[in-house]
Design a protein around this motif. Sequence first.
Motif, PDB file in Angstrom:
ATOM      1  N   ASP A   4      -1.628   6.918   0.541  1.00  0.00           N
ATOM      2  CA  ASP A   4      -2.035   8.310   0.404  1.00  0.00           C
ATOM      3  C   ASP A   4      -3.540   8.415   0.191  1.00  0.00           C
ATOM      4  O   ASP A   4      -4.198   9.321   0.716  1.00  0.00           O
ATOM      5  N   LEU A   5      -4.078   7.498  -0.593  1.00  0.00           N
ATOM      6  CA  LEU A   5      -5.512   7.498  -0.845  1.00  0.00           C
ATOM      7  C   LEU A   5      -6.288   7.078   0.407  1.00  0.00           C
ATOM      8  O   LEU A   5      -7.298   7.703   0.759  1.00  0.00           O
ATOM      9  N   ALA A  42       0.810  -1.216   0.000  1.00  0.00           N
ATOM     10  CA  ALA A  42       0.000   0.000   0.000  1.00  0.00           C
ATOM     11  C   ALA A  42       0.845   1.268   0.000  1.00  0.00           C
ATOM     12  O   ALA A  42       0.444   2.292  -0.559  1.00  0.00           O
ATOM     13  N   LYS A  43       2.023   1.230   0.623  1.00  0.00           N
ATOM     14  CA  LYS A  43       2.833   2.452   0.678  1.00  0.00           C
ATOM     15  C   LYS A  43       3.788   2.581  -0.512  1.00  0.00           C
ATOM     16  O   LYS A  43       4.425   3.626  -0.695  1.00  0.00           O
ATOM     17  N   PHE A  44       3.874   1.525  -1.346  1.00  0.00           N
ATOM     18  CA  PHE A  44       4.771   1.583  -2.497  1.00  0.00           C
ATOM     19  C   PHE A  44       4.229   2.557  -3.544  1.00  0.00           C
ATOM     20  O   PHE A  44       3.039   2.546  -3.861  1.00  0.00           O
ATOM     21  N   PRO A  77      -8.588  11.186  -7.412  1.00  0.00           N
ATOM     22  CA  PRO A  77      -7.768  10.007  -7.071  1.00  0.00           C
ATOM     23  C   PRO A  77      -6.406   9.971  -7.759  1.00  0.00           C
ATOM     24  O   PRO A  77      -5.448   9.402  -7.221  1.00  0.00           O
ATOM     25  N   LYS A  78      -6.288  10.576  -8.929  1.00  0.00           N
ATOM     26  CA  LYS A  78      -5.024  10.508  -9.664  1.00  0.00           C
ATOM     27  C   LYS A  78      -3.891  11.245  -8.961  1.00  0.00           C
ATOM     28  O   LYS A  78      -2.712  11.039  -9.270  1.00  0.00           O
ATOM     29  N   PHE A  79      -4.202  12.108  -8.010  1.00  0.00           N
ATOM     30  CA  PHE A  79      -3.180  12.905  -7.333  1.00  0.00           C
ATOM     31  C   PHE A  79      -2.526  12.181  -6.162  1.00  0.00           C
ATOM     32  O   PHE A  79      -1.545  12.666  -5.598  1.00  0.00           O
ATOM     33  N   LYS A 128      -2.187   5.557 -11.054  1.00  0.00           N
ATOM     34  CA  LYS A 128      -3.481   6.132 -11.423  1.00  0.00           C
ATOM     35  C   LYS A 128      -4.502   5.029 -11.680  1.00  0.00           C
ATOM     36  O   LYS A 128      -5.674   5.136 -11.297  1.00  0.00           O
ATOM     37  N   PHE A 129      -4.055   3.956 -12.316  1.00  0.00           N
ATOM     38  CA  PHE A 129      -4.948   2.825 -12.579  1.00  0.00           C
ATOM     39  C   PHE A 129      -5.364   2.157 -11.273  1.00  0.00           C
ATOM     40  O   PHE A 129      -6.553   1.847 -11.070  1.00  0.00           O
ATOM     41  N   ILE A 130      -4.392   1.908 -10.370  1.00  0.00           N
ATOM     42  CA  ILE A 130      -4.687   1.266  -9.083  1.00  0.00           C
ATOM     43  C   ILE A 130      -5.673   2.111  -8.283  1.00  0.00           C
ATOM     44  O   ILE A 130      -6.668   1.609  -7.755  1.00  0.00           O
ATOM     45  N   ASN A 131      -5.398   3.416  -8.205  1.00  0.00           N
ATOM     46  CA  ASN A 131      -6.264   4.305  -7.432  1.00  0.00           C
ATOM     47  C   ASN A 131      -7.677   4.344  -8.012  1.00  0.00           C
ATOM     48  O   ASN A 131      -8.673   4.268  -7.284  1.00  0.00           O
TER      49      ASN A 131
END
Length: 269
Positions: free
Chosen positions: A53-54, A15-17, A45-47, A25-28
């Motif tokens: 972070d999300l 998660a922190k990687f 979410p892309k930011f 961006k795809f994962i988020n």
Amino acid sequence: MHITNIISQYFGKFAKFEFPLFIQKFINGAYVKFLGLNMSEFRNPKFYKSLNDLFTRELAIPREIDKDKDCFISPTDSLITQCGNLEDDLLLQIKGMEYSVEEMLTYNCANNFAKVKNGSYMNFYLSPKDYHRYHAPCDFKINKLIHVPGKLYPVNLKYLNKQIDLFVENERVILECTHEGKLFYMVFVGALNVGQMVFNFEPKVETNSDAKEIKIYEYESLDIKKGQCLGYFKMGSTVVMVWEKDFVQLEKLLGQNVKYGQRIAKKSI
């Protein structure tokens, strides 16, 4: 180390990687879509540079809170899974499953057990899609922080219904607090895939580690303001609040979703 802690540590590393931008961006985006996150109060979410972070996102739009000095506000966005009055020192993990407040708070709070017996309590469950930061429910002083290492069983409704003494066995951080001379506790319970519980006022706390001994941090005058961000879960989990007897009158919120800033209790007259 229990298997739940090992799984959580590996998930925490993932998660922190910070993946390359297009992958992140795809994962988020997939995470937001899969869980149905409402991002209207947050950045796009892309930011966010990682899943952590999300997960731990700050509010981009300030939240209105109930400013009545005689009320407690919800510290989190969450589901109220149980609430009511303790029967002596017993409270409910979920309907039909009791546990002891003394065991949850540990002997390090023994001087105050008599005060919280027959007091009030409320359980706040944060799902993976909820806002993960926790805030001060009122103006108060923190007397001590107690970090209790333990297992990391899931804290969703399925496990609450089958895992006896879940809140006693899981890793947790206990805040002993006073408001105008009255006592209450906030207990932050770790869970599967919760990589860490962070407390902004005490950076020494390190959860989901190899620690085996209880650690206690005491404070002479640590003042916290209502609505102040105390820290955050890295993934969803649970907060349990326990008030001393005759301190508060709880709102009728069992089974309801609440938002940080919403009134949950009013001081008894």
